[in-house]
Design a protein around this motif. Structure first.
Motif, mmCIF file in Angstrom:
data_model
loop_
_atom_site.group_PDB
_atom_site.id
_atom_site.type_symbol
_atom_site.label_atom_id
_atom_site.label_comp_id
_atom_site.label_asym_id
_atom_site.label_seq_id
_atom_site.Cartn_x
_atom_site.Cartn_y
_atom_site.Cartn_z
ATOM 1 N N ILE A 35 -3.514 9.807 -4.479
ATOM 2 C CA ILE A 35 -4.258 9.822 -3.211
ATOM 3 C C ILE A 35 -5.446 10.762 -3.302
ATOM 4 C CG2 ILE A 35 -4.131 10.456 -0.771
ATOM 5 C CD1 ILE A 35 -1.197 9.541 -0.811
ATOM 6 N N GLN B 128 2.900 4.298 6.910
ATOM 7 C CA GLN B 128 2.279 4.634 5.631
ATOM 8 C C GLN B 128 0.831 5.075 5.828
ATOM 9 O OE1 GLN B 128 2.918 1.136 3.274
ATOM 10 N NE2 GLN B 128 5.142 1.359 3.305
ATOM 11 N N GLN B 129 0.120 4.413 6.748
ATOM 12 C CA GLN B 129 -1.252 4.818 7.027
ATOM 13 C C GLN B 129 -1.311 6.240 7.568
ATOM 14 O OE1 GLN B 129 -2.401 1.046 9.340
ATOM 15 N NE2 GLN B 129 -4.330 1.627 8.380
ATOM 16 N N LYS B 130 -0.365 6.588 8.420
ATOM 17 C CA LYS B 130 -0.345 7.937 8.988
ATOM 18 C C LYS B 130 -0.065 8.979 7.915
ATOM 19 C CE LYS B 130 1.096 6.385 13.592
ATOM 20 N NZ LYS B 130 2.210 6.323 14.579
ATOM 21 N N LEU C 189 -5.666 0.860 3.280
ATOM 22 C CA LEU C 189 -4.329 0.617 2.745
ATOM 23 C C LEU C 189 -3.764 -0.765 3.109
ATOM 24 C CD1 LEU C 189 -2.126 2.089 1.066
ATOM 25 C CD2 LEU C 189 -1.111 2.808 3.241
ATOM 26 N N THR D 56 -0.466 3.418 -4.539
ATOM 27 C CA THR D 56 0.005 4.145 -3.360
ATOM 28 C C THR D 56 0.852 3.253 -2.473
ATOM 29 O OG1 THR D 56 -1.855 5.698 -3.361
ATOM 30 C CG2 THR D 56 -0.741 5.334 -1.260
ATOM 31 N N GLU E 19 -4.946 12.915 3.326
ATOM 32 C CA GLU E 19 -6.408 12.989 3.211
ATOM 33 C C GLU E 19 -6.951 14.169 4.005
ATOM 34 O OE1 GLU E 19 -8.625 8.963 2.936
ATOM 35 O OE2 GLU E 19 -6.958 8.586 4.304
ATOM 36 N N HIS F 226 -6.600 5.532 4.248
ATOM 37 C CA HIS F 226 -5.562 4.982 5.125
ATOM 38 C C HIS F 226 -6.038 3.724 5.838
ATOM 39 C CE1 HIS F 226 -8.008 7.392 7.860
ATOM 40 N NE2 HIS F 226 -7.484 6.716 8.873
ATOM 41 N N GLN F 227 -7.349 3.630 6.081
ATOM 42 C CA GLN F 227 -7.889 2.437 6.730
ATOM 43 C C GLN F 227 -7.889 1.239 5.783
ATOM 44 O OE1 GLN F 227 -8.385 2.178 9.756
ATOM 45 N NE2 GLN F 227 -9.026 4.105 10.678
ATOM 46 N N VAL G 58 -0.721 8.712 4.662
ATOM 47 C CA VAL G 58 -1.903 8.823 3.797
ATOM 48 C C VAL G 58 -3.021 9.562 4.522
ATOM 49 C CG1 VAL G 58 -3.705 7.514 2.611
ATOM 50 C CG2 VAL G 58 -1.324 6.780 2.445
ATOM 51 N N GLN G 59 -3.202 9.274 5.802
ATOM 52 C CA GLN G 59 -4.253 9.960 6.566
ATOM 53 C C GLN G 59 -3.989 11.463 6.616
ATOM 54 O OE1 GLN G 59 -4.689 8.620 10.612
ATOM 55 N NE2 GLN G 59 -6.542 9.833 10.958
#
Length: 881
Positions: free
Chosen positions: A314, A356-358, A335, A291, A364, A332-333, A360-361
């Motif tokens: 994901i 990228q975290q946002k 990543l 990812t 999810e 996301h945490q 992926v979150q």
């Protein structure tokens, strides 16, 4: 055998081959944007296919790289087996007409035996069944005992296994024996795919041919070497771990994922307590890493292409996390752990992490809302099937889970496996295809509606106007039957029995024109077949059209003529290709339009420029010969006996239409054509490319379209001449001079220290017998950074250059030593281990060159630490220590 980190292995591999004359090349992009056959780079040699085929110059005779790769073919084995990944790094060395089998084997043996110190008693070696030369090199030259050599057939020792248009050839593989306890109960041999005892470590491919669909092998312009060794597998061996996921970098990612999951658990889980949970954690580590790399290449979750692969990863990782105890978004945490573990080697991982975290979150959270319902539905489906004694989840049910609840095929497959069930994947694909068809409701509805109407015949080969036709059926834009169409309304008209409009088929697009009624006019924008009828699709532009009216159907004559030029030209194109390339050339697809033609054909390699020129010349010669074009009908069997070309896979009636152009072309074809080849005017080939393994595509323009293209190019040339203040004839020479000047400017621009005042005289500092020069260069890529270091060190034999290229808070560190400095006992690899940790990263390398990474904000501290270290070394030399 020493325990080595993954980063140390990267550095060892690159430095080993660099010291042996190989050019170190950075990884090519992971995501492919111009390849219709593949979303991702999946092998180390993929960026060099054109070089192996002789279509372009290789970057150097010898090349070494670490290529980022993505494959999903082994996704079912990820986490369960000890060696598979969706993202992996491929170590590879390449020879383009330089060394061949002997050299490739010598390098491989030296690296595994002398550098890695792998014990011979745990190594096995294979060669292709018929490769006496490779076996002789291993046995007689290297000294490998015959009992450790195996000959294996095409299924394992020919690359690739399936035929394709790219380079291919026999292989020699190095296997590592992980021990009898991992083997089959009754014993097994090398390359066994039923157990995990023998690990394929390194594949040496002897690129010698390209291969046609019929198996014909064509030698490459010059043979080459293409090797591939999975870095994760090598790390597993060198770190003595049972799974690749337990090696240092991957286990850091796994631990981060576990840490986030444990926040949801009453009792924290420790890896190793439960095999099923461990499998899930290994899947999460792999999918998290993939990812991060996909997103670093610009991919975002979507329902198609690379984005859909990312979404699958994901969602599958999230589902395994939920099974391990996560009750909400957690990926996301975790990543950023990928960047922390691998950012030193891949600087691109360290940028845009928040974004990228946002993303992926959000993915999810979107999946969270439907996952529970989807799993409940799956349990209900599985329970009913098991009670009925069934063990296969029907494709229609898999599609329902996918379409309604977002459960990807991978997740449904995992759920089924856990219950000892399987999935009807063929049925699922069929349901997906049916959904795609439903995305065109108008055509589907119309095909059902017209099924029982009279058969429509095309009678427009010669007559483009049909008087007193009858509009027997009208349909609105949604496919519903209506009795009239008013001004501005879109719809479809069916005429009774005959029509002069050609319906799209065989690659030729449908006619346009008009249907005139007593009280209105219908503009025909397209003509398509539906069941046994022909649909005229368009819009009422004036008045109204009523069912049952007598109408006049008129085809757009100029557009039809333009289509005919391109269609007849396509026949001549195939004839010319077969003349210059061979009879294996067969049409595999086409598009004939008024402004261009596209012709797909079977061929195993790119068509050389000089051959394309001959093909084009031949077609234009036939055009100028003004050959007659004759169309006739004859029995299919007779046509076959005469060798008339048919479209592969096409179904024909017992009586077929044959189109002959002079004595040069004869094909089965129902399309419209010129009456003589001279009507084409002229033809220009505009492009030649690959669209699939063994399939090439040529695009061309004919007639007015060719003239318009020539005028457009001439106008562009004249404009270029004006911009360059020269004549059109002198543009190439003037451009060459301008490019030469720009290259000179680029070379000068790369001499960054000169521009910023960084010189040895002003900024170099003496430490005993060596002189140190440190410098920070913002916004510079690694290639320019290396050029910068090379230039500086060329000015000082006793110099030590330590430079850093920065981007945001990431930094690439390069250390380069002059010959005198190396002879004095200084070692670049040792010095990078002083600098990089102080910069918050890591690194390594050989005596004269080293590379590392870290944070830009810590570079001053890192440089200061290097100065202190060199000062200490100088003091020790002064005191005689």
């Amino acid at each position: 055998m020493s325990v080595l980190t993954t980063q140390q292995l990267r550095e060892l591999f690159l430095s080993f081959f660099e010291e042996r004359g190989h050019l170190v090349r950075p990884s090519a992009p992971l995501v492919l944007h111009d390849d219709p056959t593949s979303f991702f780079t999946s092998a180390g040699m993929q960026p060099y296919m054109a070089a192996f085929r002789g279509e372009e110059e290789p970057p150097a005779p010898r090349v070494v790289s670490i290529q980022k790769c993505t494959r999903t073919g082994d996704i079912e084995g990820v986490g369960y087996q000890n060696r598979y990944h969706t993202f992996f790094e491929m170590l590879g060395n390449f020879s383009f007409g330089d060394y061949f089998k002997k050299g490739g084997i010598e390098f491989a043996w030296e690296f595994v035996s002398d550098v890695l110190e792998l014990p011979l008693e745990q190594l096995w070696f294979t060669v292709f069944t018929e490769d006496d030369e490779a076996e002789e090199v291993w046995h007689k030259h290297i000294g490998i005992p015959m009992e450790r050599l195996r000959r294996i057939g095409r299924e394992d020792n020919w690359w690739p296994k399936v035929r394709w248009e790219g380079p291919c050839g026999p292989c020699s593989e190095i296997f590592y024996d992980l021990g009898e306890e991992r083997g089959c109960p009754g014993g097994c041999d090398v390359a066994c795919d039923k157990c995990e005892r023998y690990l394929e470590l390194w594949n040496l491919v002897f690129q010698m041919y390209t291969e046609a669909e019929d198996g014909t092998l064509t030698p490459l312009p010059q043979p080459g070497i293409d090797t591939g060794m999975g870095l994760e597998r090598l790390a597993m061996v060198m770190q003595n771990k049972p799974f690749t996921a337990e090696t240092d970098e991957l286990f850091h990612i796994l631990s981060s994922g576990l840490q986030q999951i444990n926040q949801f658990r009453d009792q924290p889980y420790t890896y190793g307590q439960d095999e099923a949970t461990d499998v899930g954690l290994r899947v999460i580590a792999d999918h998290l890493r993939a990812t991060a790399f996909l997103m670093a290449d610009g991919v975002v979750p979507s329902n198609e292409g690379p984005g859909y692969v990312l979404r699958r990863l994901i969602r599958r990782a999230y589902r395994f996390g939920q099974r391990a105890g996560a009750e909400g978004p957690f990926l996301h945490q975790a990543l950023p752990a990928v960047a922390k573990a691998m950012g030193g080697a891949y600087l691109e991982l360290t940028t845009n992490i928040d974004y990228q975290q946002k993303v992926v979150q959000a993915e999810e959270e979107r999946f969270t809302t439907t996952l529970a319902q989807g799993i409940d539905l799956f349990e209900e489906i599985a329970e009913k099937l098991q009670k009925a004694g069934e063990s296969v989840i029907p494709g229609t049910e898999v599609f329902r889970l996918h379409d309604t609840h977002g459960l990807t095929i991978d997740i449904v497959r995992d759920l089924a496996n856990e219950k000892g069930m399987t999935v009807d994947e063929a049925g699922f694909e069929q349901a997906m295809q049916e959904q795609r068809q439903r995305s065109r409701p108008e055509r589907v509805g119309l095909e059902v509606a017209v099924r029982f109407l009279p058969h429509s015949e095309f009678e427009g080969y010669e007559n483009l106007t049909l008087h007193k036709a009858n509009a027997i059926a009208l349909y609105d834009e949604r496919g519903g039957h209506v009795t009239s169409l008013q001004t501005g309304e879109e719809g479809a008209i069916i005429l009774d029995r005959t029509t002069p409009f050609y319906a799209e088929r065989g690659g030729q697009i449908g006619d346009t024109g008009a249907i005139q009624g007593p009280s209105g006019r219908f503009r025909v924008d397209d003509t398509v077949p539906a069941a046994n009828s022909i649909l005229h699709l368009g819009t009422v532009t004036d008045g109204e059209i009523n069912q049952g009216e007598k109408v006049v159907a008129q085809v757009d004559e100029e557009r039809r003529k333009a289509i005919q030029r391109h269609h007849t030209a396509a026949h001549l194109l195939q004839a010319a290709l077969r003349r210059f390339l061979g009879d294996h050339v067969r049409q595999s697809g086409s598009l004939v339009a008024p402004d261009h033609l596209r012709f797909d054909f079977t061929h195993h390699e790119a068509v050389a420029a000089n051959i394309l020129e001959k093909v084009e010349d031949q077609i234009n010669a036939w055009i100028m010969d003004d050959l007659p074009v004759a169309c006739s009908e004859q029995p299919l069997e007779q046509a076959k006996a005469e060798g008339i070309i048919a479209l592969f896979g096409e179904k024909y009636e017992d009586v077929v239409r044959v189109v002959r152009v002079g004595g040069v072309s004869a094909e089965l074809c129902g399309g419209t054509h010129c009456t003589r080849s001279g009507e084409i005017g002229s033809l220009r080939i505009t492009s030649e490319s690959s669209i699939a393994a063994g399939i090439r595509r040529i695009e061309a323009v004919a007639g007015w379209a060719a003239l318009q293209r020539a005028r457009k190019l001439e106008a562009a040339l004249i404009e270029a001449a004006q911009q360059l203040s020269t004549t059109p004839e002198e543009v190439p020479a003037r451009m060459a001079a301008r490019i030469s000047e720009l290259k000179k400017q680029v070379r000068q621009a790369r001499h960054i220290p000169t521009a910023t005042g960084t010189t040895w005289a002003q900024h170099g500092k003496q430490f005993g017998p060596v002189c140190l020069l440190c410098n920070i260069v913002p916004g510079v890529d690694e290639e320019r950074l290396r050029d910068h270091a090379d230039r500086l060190i060329s000015e000082r034999d006793n110099g030590i250059v330590c430079i850093a290229g920065t981007q945001d808070d990431g930094a690439i560190l390069i250390i380069k030593l002059g010959k005198v400095a190396v002879n004095q006992g200084y070692h670049a690899g040792d010095l990078i281990k002083v600098v990089a940790p102080l910069a918050g990263g890591g690194g390594g390398g050989g005596p004269s060159f080293a590379r590392g990474g870290g944070k830009a904000s810590q570079l001053d501290e890192a440089f200061a630490g290097l100065r202190r270290h060199l000062e200490e070394l100088a003091s020790q030399e002064d005191s005689g220590q």
